[in-house]
Write a protein that holds these residues in place. Structure first.
Motif, PDB file in Angstrom:
ATOM      1  N   ALA A 170     -12.811  91.560  -0.568  1.00  0.00           N
ATOM      2  CA  ALA A 170     -13.563  91.029  -1.665  1.00  0.00           C
ATOM      3  C   ALA A 170     -13.475  90.373  -2.718  1.00  0.00           C
ATOM      4  O   ALA A 170     -14.381  90.533  -3.212  1.00  0.00           O
ATOM      5  N   LEU A 171     -12.541  89.528  -2.344  1.00  0.00           N
ATOM      6  CA  LEU A 171     -12.158  88.320  -3.935  1.00  0.00           C
ATOM      7  C   LEU A 171     -12.759  86.972  -3.234  1.00  0.00           C
ATOM      8  O   LEU A 171     -11.714  86.481  -1.661  1.00  0.00           O
ATOM      9  N   TYR A 172     -13.344  86.943  -3.393  1.00  0.00           N
ATOM     10  CA  TYR A 172     -14.101  85.166  -3.224  1.00  0.00           C
ATOM     11  C   TYR A 172     -12.962  84.183  -3.144  1.00  0.00           C
ATOM     12  O   TYR A 172     -13.224  83.532  -2.189  1.00  0.00           O
ATOM     13  N   TYR A 173     -12.487  83.905  -4.172  1.00  0.00           N
ATOM     14  CA  TYR A 173     -10.937  83.299  -4.700  1.00  0.00           C
ATOM     15  C   TYR A 173      -9.782  83.343  -3.043  1.00  0.00           C
ATOM     16  O   TYR A 173      -9.759  82.173  -2.576  1.00  0.00           O
ATOM     17  N   HIS A 174      -9.701  84.787  -2.340  1.00  0.00           N
ATOM     18  CA  HIS A 174      -9.261  84.471  -1.360  1.00  0.00           C
ATOM     19  C   HIS A 174     -10.060  84.107  -0.249  1.00  0.00           C
ATOM     20  O   HIS A 174      -9.340  83.113   0.206  1.00  0.00           O
ATOM     21  N   SER A 175     -11.171  84.723   0.536  1.00  0.00           N
ATOM     22  CA  SER A 175     -11.678  84.549   1.228  1.00  0.00           C
ATOM     23  C   SER A 175     -11.703  83.193   1.958  1.00  0.00           C
ATOM     24  O   SER A 175     -12.090  82.049   2.827  1.00  0.00           O
ATOM     25  N   SER A 176     -12.654  82.445   0.119  1.00  0.00           N
ATOM     26  CA  SER A 176     -12.639  81.604   0.621  1.00  0.00           C
ATOM     27  C   SER A 176     -11.833  80.002   0.942  1.00  0.00           C
ATOM     28  O   SER A 176     -12.031  78.598   1.193  1.00  0.00           O
ATOM     29  N   ALA A 177     -10.353  80.655   0.459  1.00  0.00           N
ATOM     30  CA  ALA A 177      -9.437  79.746   0.984  1.00  0.00           C
ATOM     31  C   ALA A 177      -9.118  79.387   2.181  1.00  0.00           C
ATOM     32  O   ALA A 177      -8.698  78.451   2.495  1.00  0.00           O
ATOM     33  N   LEU A 178      -9.666  80.793   3.449  1.00  0.00           N
ATOM     34  CA  LEU A 178      -9.486  80.418   4.140  1.00  0.00           C
ATOM     35  C   LEU A 178     -10.600  79.847   4.684  1.00  0.00           C
ATOM     36  O   LEU A 178      -9.576  78.819   6.010  1.00  0.00           O
ATOM     37  N   LEU A 179     -11.300  79.512   4.650  1.00  0.00           N
ATOM     38  CA  LEU A 179     -12.695  78.598   4.757  1.00  0.00           C
ATOM     39  C   LEU A 179     -12.608  77.969   4.000  1.00  0.00           C
ATOM     40  O   LEU A 179     -12.403  76.159   5.497  1.00  0.00           O
ATOM     41  N   LYS A 201     -27.562  78.397 -13.728  1.00  0.00           N
ATOM     42  CA  LYS A 201     -26.655  78.184 -14.744  1.00  0.00           C
ATOM     43  C   LYS A 201     -26.103  78.947 -15.299  1.00  0.00           C
ATOM     44  O   LYS A 201     -26.255  80.146 -14.798  1.00  0.00           O
ATOM     45  N   GLY A 202     -25.131  78.883 -16.015  1.00  0.00           N
ATOM     46  CA  GLY A 202     -23.959  79.854 -16.409  1.00  0.00           C
ATOM     47  C   GLY A 202     -22.545  79.800 -15.315  1.00  0.00           C
ATOM     48  O   GLY A 202     -21.865  80.597 -15.284  1.00  0.00           O
ATOM     49  N   SER A 203     -22.421  79.094 -14.009  1.00  0.00           N
ATOM     50  CA  SER A 203     -21.769  79.200 -13.379  1.00  0.00           C
ATOM     51  C   SER A 203     -20.701  78.197 -13.567  1.00  0.00           C
ATOM     52  O   SER A 203     -19.255  78.717 -12.866  1.00  0.00           O
ATOM     53  N   LEU A 204     -20.232  77.344 -14.376  1.00  0.00           N
ATOM     54  CA  LEU A 204     -19.812  76.133 -14.481  1.00  0.00           C
ATOM     55  C   LEU A 204     -18.781  76.919 -15.608  1.00  0.00           C
ATOM     56  O   LEU A 204     -17.147  75.896 -15.029  1.00  0.00           O
ATOM     57  N   LYS A 205     -18.492  77.118 -16.570  1.00  0.00           N
ATOM     58  CA  LYS A 205     -17.649  78.218 -17.363  1.00  0.00           C
ATOM     59  C   LYS A 205     -17.140  76.965 -17.809  1.00  0.00           C
ATOM     60  O   LYS A 205     -17.762  76.198 -18.486  1.00  0.00           O
ATOM     61  N   THR A 206     -15.667  76.769 -17.088  1.00  0.00           N
ATOM     62  CA  THR A 206     -14.404  76.067 -18.337  1.00  0.00           C
ATOM     63  C   THR A 206     -15.130  74.080 -17.707  1.00  0.00           C
ATOM     64  O   THR A 206     -14.524  73.303 -18.537  1.00  0.00           O
ATOM     65  N   LEU A 207     -15.949  74.182 -17.121  1.00  0.00           N
ATOM     66  CA  LEU A 207     -16.196  72.390 -16.290  1.00  0.00           C
ATOM     67  C   LEU A 207     -17.353  72.296 -17.250  1.00  0.00           C
ATOM     68  O   LEU A 207     -18.404  72.911 -16.895  1.00  0.00           O
ATOM     69  N   GLU A 242      -5.427  86.252  -9.654  1.00  0.00           N
ATOM     70  CA  GLU A 242      -6.317  87.306  -8.719  1.00  0.00           C
ATOM     71  C   GLU A 242      -7.551  87.769 -10.220  1.00  0.00           C
ATOM     72  O   GLU A 242      -8.851  88.298  -9.668  1.00  0.00           O
ATOM     73  N   ASP A 243      -6.929  88.188 -11.212  1.00  0.00           N
ATOM     74  CA  ASP A 243      -7.665  89.039 -12.231  1.00  0.00           C
ATOM     75  C   ASP A 243      -8.219  87.833 -13.146  1.00  0.00           C
ATOM     76  O   ASP A 243      -9.278  88.288 -14.487  1.00  0.00           O
ATOM     77  N   ASN A 244      -7.709  86.504 -13.306  1.00  0.00           N
ATOM     78  CA  ASN A 244      -8.634  85.329 -14.451  1.00  0.00           C
ATOM     79  C   ASN A 244      -9.627  84.593 -12.981  1.00  0.00           C
ATOM     80  O   ASN A 244      -9.789  83.283 -13.521  1.00  0.00           O
ATOM     81  N   ILE A 245      -9.692  84.833 -12.255  1.00  0.00           N
ATOM     82  CA  ILE A 245     -11.129  84.091 -11.104  1.00  0.00           C
ATOM     83  C   ILE A 245     -12.411  84.837 -11.467  1.00  0.00           C
ATOM     84  O   ILE A 245     -12.907  85.939 -11.185  1.00  0.00           O
ATOM     85  N   ASN A 246     -13.244  84.467 -12.378  1.00  0.00           N
ATOM     86  CA  ASN A 246     -14.500  84.954 -12.636  1.00  0.00           C
ATOM     87  C   ASN A 246     -15.934  84.082 -12.044  1.00  0.00           C
ATOM     88  O   ASN A 246     -17.097  84.043 -11.845  1.00  0.00           O
ATOM     89  N   THR A 247     -15.002  82.626 -12.038  1.00  0.00           N
ATOM     90  CA  THR A 247     -15.778  80.893 -11.161  1.00  0.00           C
ATOM     91  C   THR A 247     -15.798  80.704 -10.741  1.00  0.00           C
ATOM     92  O   THR A 247     -14.158  80.404 -10.368  1.00  0.00           O
ATOM     93  N   PRO A 255     -16.843  78.012 -26.162  1.00  0.00           N
ATOM     94  CA  PRO A 255     -16.424  77.455 -24.878  1.00  0.00           C
ATOM     95  C   PRO A 255     -15.014  78.582 -24.241  1.00  0.00           C
ATOM     96  O   PRO A 255     -14.929  79.614 -24.993  1.00  0.00           O
ATOM     97  N   ALA A 256     -15.445  78.506 -22.891  1.00  0.00           N
ATOM     98  CA  ALA A 256     -15.057  80.281 -22.094  1.00  0.00           C
ATOM     99  C   ALA A 256     -13.272  79.529 -21.854  1.00  0.00           C
ATOM    100  O   ALA A 256     -12.686  78.675 -22.134  1.00  0.00           O
ATOM    101  N   GLU A 257     -12.837  80.795 -22.046  1.00  0.00           N
ATOM    102  CA  GLU A 257     -11.726  81.415 -22.306  1.00  0.00           C
ATOM    103  C   GLU A 257     -10.725  80.323 -20.749  1.00  0.00           C
ATOM    104  O   GLU A 257     -11.053  80.568 -19.469  1.00  0.00           O
ATOM    105  N   LYS A 258      -9.577  80.129 -20.925  1.00  0.00           N
ATOM    106  CA  LYS A 258      -9.050  79.157 -19.492  1.00  0.00           C
ATOM    107  C   LYS A 258      -8.070  80.045 -19.298  1.00  0.00           C
ATOM    108  O   LYS A 258      -7.392  80.090 -19.705  1.00  0.00           O
TER     109      LYS A 258
END
Length: 545
Positions: A302-311, A68-74, A128-133, A102-105
């Motif tokens: 340390a940024l999941y947005y970065h490392s997850s892109a590689l995987l 719960k709380g992980s979806l934000k804008t979706l 990079e500074d606007n990715i929370n989930t 509603p969460a800010e986009k």
């Protein structure tokens, strides 16, 4: 042509980070003009449906879980307007009243949802500074049954975290698991000739237990292949403690994560057809360790947005093996080839980008390079060069990069590889020369990996827009790049399991009170560790290919 459908299951917050990039790569590579040759059979991972207003949809054949709380804008209904699934039933969360504002986009989401959206590929987004989930950069929208929120746990809650595998087991045995299995059944019943299941999950927290419960169900109920990817992030927030209190907290959390990983891997050795642990840091066990290095890529581990892109890039490339239109190789074939002698765990590798100079030929690069042409992305793993079985996928290297024409070949004519007629033959010869007593199966795809927005800006300016090295700095966005990814199995995996077993055996289980509170007894825990040690024995006997 048979569809050979696959149902993808994503369980856990970091796995959904990986999944968001994976589905972005799929959807942003679709050709809606009918003018581009498509190598991939998208129907393997996607399904066609309709909204309640009759609009045709094409959505991933996907089930995912998060807190719960992980979806934000979706929206929990998947995000399609007037969405309903084809059977007319609504997901159990559909009528939930949302009280939160509603969460800010961010700029990217605002652009793709605008009434007159701009061409997002012409812009440079700094996200990079606007990715929370993971939903903050998700391009596609989902079927109404895809999202399954665990409402009894709040994302980011430090006081009552979803951090024990046994907790996930309990959730699976509840009404939540019943709903999830019902959704699995509905997807399976839609399929004509199903290959099996691909399960990506966080293996270090409560989602490990949820995943194991799910995989046991799949093994019991369906005679289909189950390919699992237990995933570990490259970094945790407690990895850099500033004082003794924070160090003690970090060590405790680290021990809990390690126990979850060990229990999950032991269970996977019994119930999965094949499983491949993934992490972009070198250790994985205890603390993730130093980030793996990829030439011409600069990413923040340390940024999941970065490392997850590689995987996600690795998963997209690896899955070409059983999604390619011209390849009859199935998920079952792949798992059977890799898991001889009870060796159900394999390692994965990635080279992103597979870059050489735009004026160079592949034959010259392979003939002169002294470095491995791929990097392991499996934790605590150094891939051997001898006595291994490997499935390699190469993509995005044009045939005109293979070798010089005969009238210009000069010294190339003296290289045995000059006799190779195509990319596949040249790589087969390369691995034959560099891997002793080994067997390598090579798949070649013409189409490169497309790294369009919102893929992170992690590539060197020395690369041209197609991912090859150039002399001048790049001024426009990189659009694609060549990639190599592989599955590897052999005796070397024993060392990886030994490291895990040694680390987890040092933990004093009696101090991990939360596991006992969730029902895990010390005797059962020790029995699991003993089975893990026995699993390692499968990799220690010498064998011949």
């Amino acid at each position: 042509m048979s569809t050979r459908e696959i149902l993808t299951i994503q369980l856990g917050h970091y796995s959904n980070y990986v999944g968001a990039h994976f589905w972005n790569i799929q959807e942003l590579s679709f050709d809606y003009t009918g003018t581009v040759k498509t190598e991939v059979n998208h129907d393997i991972l996607y399904r066609e449906g309709q909204t309640s207003t009759g609009e045709v949809t094409y959505t991933p054949r996907l089930l995912l879980a998060d807190l719960k709380g992980s979806l934000k804008t979706l929206p929990a209904t998947g995000g399609l307007e007037s969405a309903t699934n084809d059977e007319g039933d609504l997901p159990w969360s559909y009528v939930e009243k949302i009280e939160d504002p509603p969460a800010e986009k961010n700029e990217f989401l605002s652009d793709i949802e605008a009434e007159n959206p701009p061409d997002t590929q012409d812009k440079k987004y700094i996200l990079e500074d606007n990715i929370n989930t993971w939903t903050d950069y998700l391009y596609p929208r989902f079927h109404s049954r895809t999202i399954n929120v665990i409402k009894s746990y709040q994302h980011g809650d430090e006081h009552e975290g979803f951090d024990i595998g046994s907790t996930g087991r309990s959730i699976w045995k509840s009404d939540y698991g019943d709903t999830f299995t019902d959704n699995i059944r509905k997807y399976v019943e839609e399929c004509d000739s199903m290959q099996g299941f691909q399960v990506n999950f966080d293996c270090y927290n409560g989602f490990s237990g949820l995943a194991i419960g799910c995989i046991e169900h799949l093994a019991d109920e369906y005679s289909k292949t189950v390919l699992a990817y237990p995933i570990i992030p490259s970094y945790f927030n407690d990895n850099n403690p500033a004082n003794q209190e924070e160090r003690d907290t970090s060590n405790l959390k680290d021990s809990m994560r390690l126990v979850n990983i060990a229990l999950a891997i032991e269970e996977l050795s019994q119930n999965a057809s094949l499983f491949v642990p993934l992490c972009t840091s070198d250790k994985g066990w205890r603390k993730p360790g130093n980030p793996r290095s990829f030439e011409y890529v600069s990413y923040n581990h340390a940024l999941y947005y970065h490392s997850s892109a590689l995987l996600a890039s690795a998963l997209d490339t690896l899955s070409q093996k059983y999604r390619h239109k011209t390849n009859i190789y199935t998920l079952s074939d792949m798992c059977a080839d890799l898991t001889g002698y009870g060796r159900k765990m394999a390692a994965a590798s990635l080279r992103l980008p597979f870059a050489f100079h735009e004026s160079e030929y592949l034959i010259d690069y392979l003939n002169t390079t002294t470095q491995p042409i791929y990097t392991p992305i499996t934790p605590s793993c150094k891939i051997a060069t001898d006595k291994i079985f490997q499935l390699i996928t190469v993509r995005g290297i044009p045939e005109n990069y293979l070798k010089a024409p005969m009238k210009e070949a000069k010294e190339q004519m003296n290289i045995p590889a000059y006799r190779c007629r195509d990319i596949k033959e040249m790589f087969e010869l390369y691995f034959q020369a560099n891997n002793f007593l080994s067997a390598t199966n090579v798949t070649v795809c013409d189409k490169p990996l497309e790294v369009k927005n919102p893929y992170p800006n992690i590539f060197s300016d020395k690369l041209n827009k197609y991912g090859f090295i150039q002399d001048d700095a790049r001024t426009s966005n990189i659009q694609s790049c060549p990639v190599i990814a592989g599955y590897h199995n052999g005796n070397f995996m024993a060392d990886m399991i030994e490291k895990l077993h040694r680390e987890v055996s040092r933990i004093k289980f009696a101090k991990l009170h939360k596991f006992k509170e969730e029902g895990l007894e010390a005797a059962d825990y020790q029995e699991c560790l003993d089975r893990l040690a026995e699993f390692k024995d499968n990799y220690e006997d010498d064998f011949e290919l």
